[in-house]
Design a protein around this motif. Structure first.
Motif, mmCIF file in Angstrom:
data_model
loop_
_atom_site.group_PDB
_atom_site.id
_atom_site.type_symbol
_atom_site.label_atom_id
_atom_site.label_comp_id
_atom_site.label_asym_id
_atom_site.label_seq_id
_atom_site.Cartn_x
_atom_site.Cartn_y
_atom_site.Cartn_z
ATOM 1 N N ALA A 154 0.836 -1.207 0.000
ATOM 2 C CA ALA A 154 0.000 0.000 0.000
ATOM 3 C C ALA A 154 0.869 1.255 0.000
ATOM 4 C CB ALA A 154 -0.930 -0.008 1.210
ATOM 5 N N PHE A 155 1.953 1.241 0.759
ATOM 6 C CA PHE A 155 2.877 2.371 0.835
ATOM 7 C C PHE A 155 3.443 2.694 -0.541
ATOM 8 C CE2 PHE A 155 7.256 3.953 1.496
ATOM 9 C CZ PHE A 155 7.005 5.055 2.290
ATOM 10 N N LEU A 156 3.874 1.669 -1.247
ATOM 11 C CA LEU A 156 4.429 1.877 -2.582
ATOM 12 C C LEU A 156 3.357 2.333 -3.564
ATOM 13 C CD1 LEU A 156 6.780 -1.214 -2.642
ATOM 14 C CD2 LEU A 156 7.486 1.189 -2.557
ATOM 15 N N LEU A 157 2.162 1.778 -3.451
ATOM 16 C CA LEU A 157 1.076 2.178 -4.340
ATOM 17 C C LEU A 157 0.615 3.604 -4.083
ATOM 18 C CD1 LEU A 157 -0.995 -1.119 -4.297
ATOM 19 C CD2 LEU A 157 0.280 -0.197 -6.241
ATOM 20 N N CYS A 158 0.796 4.080 -2.851
ATOM 21 C CA CYS A 158 0.372 5.432 -2.485
ATOM 22 C C CYS A 158 1.495 6.454 -2.659
ATOM 23 C CB CYS A 158 -0.123 5.458 -1.040
ATOM 24 S SG CYS A 158 -1.689 4.618 -0.823
ATOM 25 N N GLY A 159 2.562 6.054 -3.314
ATOM 26 C CA GLY A 159 3.639 7.002 -3.589
ATOM 27 C C GLY A 159 4.427 7.420 -2.370
ATOM 28 N N GLY A 160 4.493 6.545 -1.373
ATOM 29 C CA GLY A 160 5.309 6.838 -0.203
ATOM 30 C C GLY A 160 4.598 7.598 0.896
ATOM 31 N N ARG A 173 9.736 7.777 -5.022
ATOM 32 C CA ARG A 173 9.455 9.003 -5.775
ATOM 33 C C ARG A 173 9.360 8.715 -7.275
ATOM 34 N NH1 ARG A 173 10.406 14.049 -3.025
ATOM 35 N NH2 ARG A 173 10.901 13.643 -0.861
ATOM 36 N N ALA A 174 10.243 7.841 -7.766
ATOM 37 C CA ALA A 174 10.204 7.477 -9.189
ATOM 38 C C ALA A 174 8.924 6.718 -9.508
ATOM 39 C CB ALA A 174 11.432 6.647 -9.554
ATOM 40 N N LEU A 175 8.520 5.805 -8.626
ATOM 41 C CA LEU A 175 7.272 5.079 -8.838
ATOM 42 C C LEU A 175 6.085 6.036 -8.896
ATOM 43 C CD1 LEU A 175 7.740 1.969 -6.517
ATOM 44 C CD2 LEU A 175 7.407 1.927 -8.995
ATOM 45 N N HIS A 176 6.132 7.075 -8.100
ATOM 46 C CA HIS A 176 5.026 8.024 -8.047
ATOM 47 C C HIS A 176 4.864 8.794 -9.360
ATOM 48 C CE1 HIS A 176 1.954 10.235 -5.962
ATOM 49 N NE2 HIS A 176 2.477 11.368 -6.384
ATOM 50 N N THR A 177 5.910 8.831 -10.180
ATOM 51 C CA THR A 177 5.812 9.534 -11.461
ATOM 52 C C THR A 177 5.081 8.705 -12.513
ATOM 53 O OG1 THR A 177 7.921 8.704 -12.346
ATOM 54 C CG2 THR A 177 7.991 10.737 -11.033
ATOM 55 N N LEU A 178 4.882 7.421 -12.247
ATOM 56 C CA LEU A 178 4.237 6.531 -13.216
ATOM 57 C C LEU A 178 2.722 6.584 -13.076
ATOM 58 C CD1 LEU A 178 6.492 3.367 -12.732
ATOM 59 C CD2 LEU A 178 6.718 5.151 -14.461
ATOM 60 N N PRO A 179 2.001 6.259 -14.142
ATOM 61 C CA PRO A 179 0.541 6.134 -14.033
ATOM 62 C C PRO A 179 0.187 5.031 -13.021
ATOM 63 C CG PRO A 179 1.245 6.134 -16.331
ATOM 64 C CD PRO A 179 2.485 6.050 -15.507
ATOM 65 N N ALA A 180 -0.953 5.148 -12.398
ATOM 66 C CA ALA A 180 -1.355 4.237 -11.317
ATOM 67 C C ALA A 180 -1.314 2.768 -11.739
ATOM 68 C CB ALA A 180 -2.743 4.596 -10.811
ATOM 69 N N ARG A 181 -1.812 2.443 -12.914
ATOM 70 C CA ARG A 181 -1.854 1.045 -13.359
ATOM 71 C C ARG A 181 -0.450 0.497 -13.583
ATOM 72 N NH1 ARG A 181 -6.090 -2.220 -12.866
ATOM 73 N NH2 ARG A 181 -6.863 -2.976 -14.810
ATOM 74 N N MET A 182 0.418 1.295 -14.203
ATOM 75 C CA MET A 182 1.800 0.874 -14.436
ATOM 76 C C MET A 182 2.523 0.692 -13.109
ATOM 77 S SD MET A 182 4.641 2.787 -16.817
ATOM 78 C CE MET A 182 3.651 2.647 -18.309
ATOM 79 N N ARG A 183 2.295 1.611 -12.179
ATOM 80 C CA ARG A 183 2.898 1.515 -10.848
ATOM 81 C C ARG A 183 2.423 0.242 -10.156
ATOM 82 N NH1 ARG A 183 1.925 6.535 -8.758
ATOM 83 N NH2 ARG A 183 -0.167 5.961 -8.118
#
Length: 171
Positions: free
Chosen positions: A21-27, A105-115
């Motif tokens: 959840a933490f990673l999906l929520c962008g930290g 932070r890099a993951l947060h730059t991606l679209p939600a589905r790709m992330r």
């Protein structure tokens, strides 16, 4: 309903689910905790049906709920760019924390589905087939989203900067 079984599962697996959840929520730890709580609340009445394989179900629910939250939130709130947010500092193991922060932070730059595809694949170690089933898409979509997502992360991250956190797998 076997409440003790559900409680036991949550006690033992909540940490791993919170990481997802933490990673999906962008930290954002607070948002991750809220997301996990929401998903667990919705899973409890379904426990009899999902108790044999709860983890894939819950990971898919987290990914979908995170994407839905992001969509509805983006319509309501003007977000402050994450790169302008103050860096989170934690004592000890500084370089690993810095590396993890760069990845989040890099993951947060991606679209939600790709992330979601990258988090489920590389952080939760799910197979492409399981991700496709969880996200209700084709295996080809998972593969293309993985490839594109890794390429975008490589653009953002210096490979020497974060050597062990994201690595491409060979089938």
């Amino acid at each position: 309903m076997d409440e003790a079984d559900f409680t036991d599962f949550v006690t033992h697996r909540a940490g791993a689910l919170l990481r997802t959840a933490f990673l999906l929520c962008g930290g954002d730890r607070g948002a991750a905790e809220d997301l996990l709580q929401e998903v667990l609340e919705r899973a409890y009445p379904r426990w009899r049906r999902i108790r044999n394989r709860p983890e894939p179900y819950l990971r898919a629910a987290l990914a979908n709920a995170a994407a839905n939250r992001w969509r509805s939130r983006s319509r309501r709130v003007a977000e402050v760019p994450l790169e302008n947010a103050p860096a989170v500092t934690r004592p000890g193991h500084e370089q690993r924390i810095v590396d993890e922060d760069h990845v989040v932070r890099a993951l947060h730059t991606l679209p939600a589905r790709m992330r979601a595809v990258l988090v489920l694949r590389f952080f939760d170690d799910m197979s492409e087939a399981d991700i496709a089933k969880a996200l209700r898409c084709s295996t080809g979509t998972v593969k293309s989203q993985t490839s594109r997502g890794l390429a975008r992360l490589r653009e953002v991250l210096d490979d020497t900067e974060v050597p062990n956190l994201i690595h491409e797998r060979t089938p």
